[in-house]
Design an enzyme around this catalytic site. Sequence first.
Site, PDB file in Angstrom:
ATOM      1  CB  CYS A  32      -0.884   0.022   1.238  1.00  0.00           C
ATOM      2  SG  CYS A  32      -1.882  -1.446   1.424  1.00  0.00           S
ATOM      3  NE  ARG A  74       4.703   1.668  -0.857  1.00  0.00           N
ATOM      4  CZ  ARG A  74       5.459   1.917   0.196  1.00  0.00           C
ATOM      5  NH1 ARG A  74       6.512   2.683   0.077  1.00  0.00           N
ATOM      6  NH2 ARG A  74       5.176   1.417   1.357  1.00  0.00           N
ATOM      7  CD1 TRP A  95      -0.187  -5.840  -3.327  1.00  0.00           C
ATOM      8  CD2 TRP A  95      -0.301  -6.689  -1.274  1.00  0.00           C
ATOM      9  NE1 TRP A  95       0.309  -7.122  -3.367  1.00  0.00           N
ATOM     10  CE2 TRP A  95       0.255  -7.663  -2.127  1.00  0.00           C
ATOM     11  CE3 TRP A  95      -0.472  -7.008   0.084  1.00  0.00           C
ATOM     12  CZ2 TRP A  95       0.638  -8.927  -1.678  1.00  0.00           C
ATOM     13  CZ3 TRP A  95      -0.092  -8.276   0.526  1.00  0.00           C
ATOM     14  CH2 TRP A  95       0.462  -9.213  -0.361  1.00  0.00           C
ATOM     15  CG  ASN A 120       0.381   2.254   3.657  1.00  0.00           C
ATOM     16  OD1 ASN A 120      -0.675   2.259   3.042  1.00  0.00           O
ATOM     17  ND2 ASN A 120       1.507   2.744   3.182  1.00  0.00           N
ATOM     18  N   GLY A 121      -0.513  -0.984   6.627  1.00  0.00           N
ATOM     19  CA  GLY A 121      -0.208  -1.823   7.784  1.00  0.00           C
ATOM     20  C   GLY A 121      -1.385  -2.715   8.119  1.00  0.00           C
ATOM     21  CD  GLU A 133      17.450 -12.833  -7.658  1.00  0.00           C
ATOM     22  OE1 GLU A 133      16.879 -13.402  -6.708  1.00  0.00           O
ATOM     23  OE2 GLU A 133      17.085 -11.726  -8.089  1.00  0.00           O
ATOM     24  CE  LYS A 182      14.135 -10.836  -9.921  1.00  0.00           C
ATOM     25  NZ  LYS A 182      14.709 -10.757  -8.651  1.00  0.00           N
ATOM     26  CD  GLU A 225      10.451 -11.608  -8.158  1.00  0.00           C
ATOM     27  OE1 GLU A 225      10.294 -11.071  -7.064  1.00  0.00           O
ATOM     28  OE2 GLU A 225      11.457 -11.394  -8.873  1.00  0.00           O
ATOM     29  CG  HIS A 275      18.991 -36.584  -4.783  1.00  0.00           C
ATOM     30  ND1 HIS A 275      19.206 -37.899  -4.450  1.00  0.00           N
ATOM     31  CD2 HIS A 275      20.210 -36.020  -4.898  1.00  0.00           C
ATOM     32  CE1 HIS A 275      20.504 -38.121  -4.345  1.00  0.00           C
ATOM     33  NE2 HIS A 275      21.142 -36.984  -4.620  1.00  0.00           N
ATOM     34  CE  LYS A 325      11.826  -2.632  -5.412  1.00  0.00           C
ATOM     35  NZ  LYS A 325      12.575  -3.741  -6.023  1.00  0.00           N
TER      36      LYS A 325
HETATM   37  C1  G6P Z   1       9.411  -8.359  -2.113  1.00  0.00           C
HETATM   38  C2  G6P Z   1       9.969  -7.865  -3.432  1.00  0.00           C
HETATM   39  C3  G6P Z   1      11.274  -8.583  -3.724  1.00  0.00           C
HETATM   40  C4  G6P Z   1      12.244  -8.413  -2.583  1.00  0.00           C
HETATM   41  C5  G6P Z   1      11.637  -8.856  -1.241  1.00  0.00           C
HETATM   42  C6  G6P Z   1      12.509  -8.451  -0.068  1.00  0.00           C
HETATM   43  O1  G6P Z   1       9.004  -9.676  -2.245  1.00  0.00           O
HETATM   44  O2  G6P Z   1       9.042  -8.067  -4.476  1.00  0.00           O
HETATM   45  O3  G6P Z   1      11.833  -8.070  -4.919  1.00  0.00           O
HETATM   46  O4  G6P Z   1      13.395  -9.163  -2.828  1.00  0.00           O
HETATM   47  O5  G6P Z   1      10.369  -8.224  -1.056  1.00  0.00           O
HETATM   48  O6  G6P Z   1      12.553  -7.061  -0.017  1.00  0.00           O
HETATM   49  P1  G6P Z   1      13.678  -6.211   0.687  1.00  0.00           P
HETATM   50  O7  G6P Z   1      13.258  -4.784   0.447  1.00  0.00           O
HETATM   51  O8  G6P Z   1      13.643  -6.581   2.129  1.00  0.00           O
HETATM   52  O9  G6P Z   1      14.966  -6.538   0.044  1.00  0.00           O
END
Ligand code: G6P
Length: 611
Positions: free
Chosen positions: A2, A27, A73, A99-100, A484, A488, A491, A507, A606
Amino acid sequence: MCGIVGYIGSRSAKEIVLNGLKRLEYRGYDSAGIAISNGKTEVFKCKGRVKDLEELVIRSGVDGTTGIGHTRWATHGEPSETNAHPQVSYKGNFVVVHNGIIENYSQIKRHLETRGIHFNSQTDTEVVAHLIEHLYLEGSLTPEQAITTALENVEGAYGLVIICTSEQDRLYAAKKGSPLVIGVGDGENFIASDATPIIEYTNRVIYMKDDDIAVIKRNELSLKTIRKQVVQPEVQELDLKIGEIDKEGFPHFMLKEIYEQPRAIHDTMRGRILPDNAGIMLGGLHGVIDRMVNAHRFIIVACGTSWHAGLLGEYIFEEFTRVPVEVEYASEFRYRNPLLGKDDIVIAISQSGETADTLAAVKLAKEKGALVFGICNVVGSNIPRETDAGVYTHAGPEIGVASTKAFTTQVTVLAMIAFELGYRKGVIEPEKYRNLIRELAAVPSLVRRALETNDQVLKVAEAIRNTSNALYLGRGFLFPVALEGALKLKEISYIHAEGYPAAEMKHGPIALIDENMPVVVVATKDGTYDKIISNIQEIKARKGKIIAIVSEGDGQISKMADYVIEVPETLPVFSGILAVIPLQLLSYHVAVMRGCDVDQPRNLAKSVTVE
Ligand code: G6P
């Protein structure tokens, strides 16, 4: 997650708030809303995008000089117009964005329902709005007293901005756990959940602290704690330029951020490598260096991509400091009563510095007496404020939801710390130390060359764009990179992808391999190169389609793979920083080819400010 933006001044609040909401889109959100005051307060909300909200507001012709806006969100209740914020109290006196998460919202809701108060939405925010109204009307309190009393009764996290419709000259704001930044202007003031909507108007900001309540007027602002003690606002100058949050000609923030990596990594090292590569000087280690050098164990806590950087950090730390490292998902660490000793150091990694689970892990580790060290990107965010010491990555704002430059800069910081500690501990000889630093200093230009793989990557993207699954394999330093790369892809292109240690494939995942399964093998030159060749043979024997990321001039794997992408050769410890570049580009191109919303992938946020 949010986002909040608020304005009070003499300009068009509609424009400033809508513009701010667009800046906060990165975000991640699913609905949006705005309230504009001009004598009376009008509220507009919709499911979907800020541009849909903008059309609604423009069509209404409403404008004013005070406004608040929100991108939601969904947590409590599905994305819908009713559940979007602002939430309005039952008699219409308070208009609230939040927010929260309010944890005791159901008890408060039950209590208010027994008093005959009706709820329209499923949100915890409406509970706050109604509670304030109830205290205001039944308790004969002033709006400020009603807000303060309500907050004394809520548990959980909040960043709240509130309009009281009978007091059009002010905004109220309150913070606990969820960030809020006040922008101090000339005859106008701003408030937002992060600085991005503010910096085009002013670089003078106040980061609200937990339990602060602010009264924000056009020419005046005051801060008190929830216990009614006056707080002296600390105004800081932000070193953030508007250009840094624009796409600057790139079609997406993610692509811009991928291409920014040579500069971002350079900025991470800037001023921290002594002339002639004679040493590393990290200001953040000052004051804690002895405890770091004598640590018996490091525990890295993080989420998402930062967790992957942490996992690579484990390999780097153990190799160069010879101290055991554990890497924990912050969400698991915080709920399992972890064992921590006084010689343990907890390292929290977070791009945003706001991730709720990582923040909670930091607080828990502090309570248990561990020294907590932060590696964060966003200056002034919650985690760096909570940690005992730390180092900023200085990667610049990362707007694309899929993290890219955060990863490579976090790994850069982890390597610098490991080299410094290893050298001081006598694990790394002086000559090796200087050689490592020299190679590290060359990484930005090697990353620039790794970006030149883009055309080859496009061909691979074309070949796999219609796949439903993909497997990513790596060993050693390159195993976290495989994880990673897979993250990516899933996501932003919504293709199911799994990362695995290459040898572990036997395995389980090997059962999935057939001619339709693309297998991305991250196999640049390092100590595990020969081992991964046999893993590739196993895939080939089952007709898997091999996409190999190799070092320049590789003769062996190139002959076995269907597609080959060459990145420059470097020391194994830096191989992950280079190998991840084509993987970032691959996921980007596949997502674009599939018509996905690269910068705001569905359901993702984000900054995950709820647990
Ligand atoms: C969310 C984002 C990711 C990020 C993760 C941790 O899931 O979409 O891209 O890696 O949070 O975020 P941070 O700000 O703690 O690195």
